[in-house]
Each structure stands twice: as C-alpha cells, then as structure tokens.
Design a protein around this motif. Structure first.
Motif, PDB file in Angstrom:
ATOM      1  N   PHE A  62       0.778  -1.284   0.083  1.00  0.00           N
ATOM      2  CA  PHE A  62       0.159  -0.122   0.055  1.00  0.00           C
ATOM      3  C   PHE A  62       0.722   1.277  -0.058  1.00  0.00           C
ATOM      4  N   GLY A  63       2.155   1.132   0.425  1.00  0.00           N
ATOM      5  CA  GLY A  63       2.936   2.239   0.658  1.00  0.00           C
ATOM      6  C   GLY A  63       3.991   2.549  -0.613  1.00  0.00           C
ATOM      7  N   GLN A  64       3.892   1.752  -1.826  1.00  0.00           N
ATOM      8  CA  GLN A  64       4.537   1.707  -2.767  1.00  0.00           C
ATOM      9  C   GLN A  64       4.649   3.140  -3.633  1.00  0.00           C
ATOM     10  N   PRO A  65       3.416   3.463  -3.716  1.00  0.00           N
ATOM     11  CA  PRO A  65       3.315   5.031  -4.417  1.00  0.00           C
ATOM     12  C   PRO A  65       3.940   6.144  -3.733  1.00  0.00           C
ATOM     13  N   ILE A  66       3.879   5.995  -2.338  1.00  0.00           N
ATOM     14  CA  ILE A  66       4.492   6.908  -1.528  1.00  0.00           C
ATOM     15  C   ILE A  66       6.131   6.713  -1.510  1.00  0.00           C
ATOM     16  N   ALA A  67       6.344   5.443  -1.496  1.00  0.00           N
ATOM     17  CA  ALA A  67       7.736   5.077  -1.537  1.00  0.00           C
ATOM     18  C   ALA A  67       8.743   5.686  -2.930  1.00  0.00           C
ATOM     19  N   ASP A  68       7.967   5.445  -3.919  1.00  0.00           N
ATOM     20  CA  ASP A  68       8.111   5.852  -5.204  1.00  0.00           C
ATOM     21  C   ASP A  68       8.282   7.410  -5.632  1.00  0.00           C
ATOM     22  N   LEU A  70       8.859   9.483  -2.947  1.00  0.00           N
ATOM     23  CA  LEU A  70      10.197   9.984  -2.022  1.00  0.00           C
ATOM     24  C   LEU A  70      11.524   9.586  -2.698  1.00  0.00           C
ATOM     25  N   LYS A  71      11.441   8.380  -3.312  1.00  0.00           N
ATOM     26  CA  LYS A  71      12.647   8.148  -4.294  1.00  0.00           C
ATOM     27  C   LYS A  71      12.774   9.045  -5.319  1.00  0.00           C
ATOM     28  N   LEU A  72      11.743   9.643  -6.092  1.00  0.00           N
ATOM     29  CA  LEU A  72      11.747  10.562  -7.130  1.00  0.00           C
ATOM     30  C   LEU A  72      12.473  11.909  -6.498  1.00  0.00           C
ATOM     31  N   MET A  73      11.790  12.388  -5.446  1.00  0.00           N
ATOM     32  CA  MET A  73      12.185  13.741  -5.145  1.00  0.00           C
ATOM     33  C   MET A  73      13.436  13.860  -4.488  1.00  0.00           C
ATOM     34  N   PHE A  74      14.261  12.576  -3.920  1.00  0.00           N
ATOM     35  CA  PHE A  74      15.452  12.693  -3.521  1.00  0.00           C
ATOM     36  C   PHE A  74      16.407  12.143  -4.257  1.00  0.00           C
ATOM     37  N   LYS A  75      16.137  11.665  -5.404  1.00  0.00           N
ATOM     38  CA  LYS A  75      17.112  11.300  -6.580  1.00  0.00           C
ATOM     39  C   LYS A  75      18.014  12.311  -6.893  1.00  0.00           C
ATOM     40  N   GLU A  76      19.374  11.855  -6.959  1.00  0.00           N
ATOM     41  CA  GLU A  76      20.329  12.728  -7.473  1.00  0.00           C
ATOM     42  C   GLU A  76      20.306  13.247  -8.868  1.00  0.00           C
TER      43      GLU A  76
END
Length: 101
Positions: A62-68, A70-76
């Motif tokens: 259920f938290g996969q879209p939230i994890a995705d 966050l990953k995109l926001m903090f990607k270098e």
C-alpha cells in the motif's frame, strides 16, 4: 480583502481537484504494477508496507506509491561533464511547455 478571499477560494478549489487526481494516478499505477507482477510470477510492489501502523499491516504494498514519490524527490541529478549545464537543465521545461500550453 475581497481579492484575497477569492484567491484563497481558488487555491482551495485547485487543491480539491489536483490532490484526488494525483492519488488516483498513483494508486492506479500501483494496481497496474501489482497485476503485472502477478502475471509475470514475480514479487512486484508487494514488499513495501506500513508495518509500524497496526491496522495497515495486512495491506502489503500500500505504501509503494509513497515510496516511489520519495525516491523521485530525493534522486540525485547527474549532469554529464561535457555538456552545457544550463541547456541540460532547461531542456525538459522547453519540451513540456508547448505540451502543457
């Protein structure tokens, strides 16, 4: 004062339209990934869960879209060394502006 009130109401209307739309897109993408994961007999977005919240432990992924997100926001951002830095950064904006307009 009246202009500020109309601005506030307009911002509220925008938020009431955009937030549910973004949530729908995020969870439709999650559903698609989950279905494709089952079709390909592999574990897809089934591993991310809210194990800290007792009521949501049974809802795997259920938290996969939230994890995705966050990953995109903090990607270098990696910029190649032999490129025009300004053009490299502004090129996606130049491509999207006509499409959005």
């Amino acid at each position: 004062m009246e202009t500020l009130f109309y601005l506030f109401i307009t911002v509220i209307k925008i938020v009431l339209i955009v937030v549910p739309l973004l949530l729908c897109v995020a969870y439709l993408t999650y559903a698609e990934r989950k279905i494709i994961g089952y079709m390909q007999v592999r574990i897809g977005p089934n591993r991310v869960n809210f194990s800290a919240i007792p009521g949501l432990r049974k809802i795997r992924g259920f938290g996969q879209p939230i994890a995705d997100a966050l990953k995109l926001m903090f990607k270098e951002i990696i910029i190649p060394t032999n490129t025009d830095r300004f053009l490299f950064v502004i090129a996606p904006m130049l491509v999207m502006a006509p499409a959005i307009a």
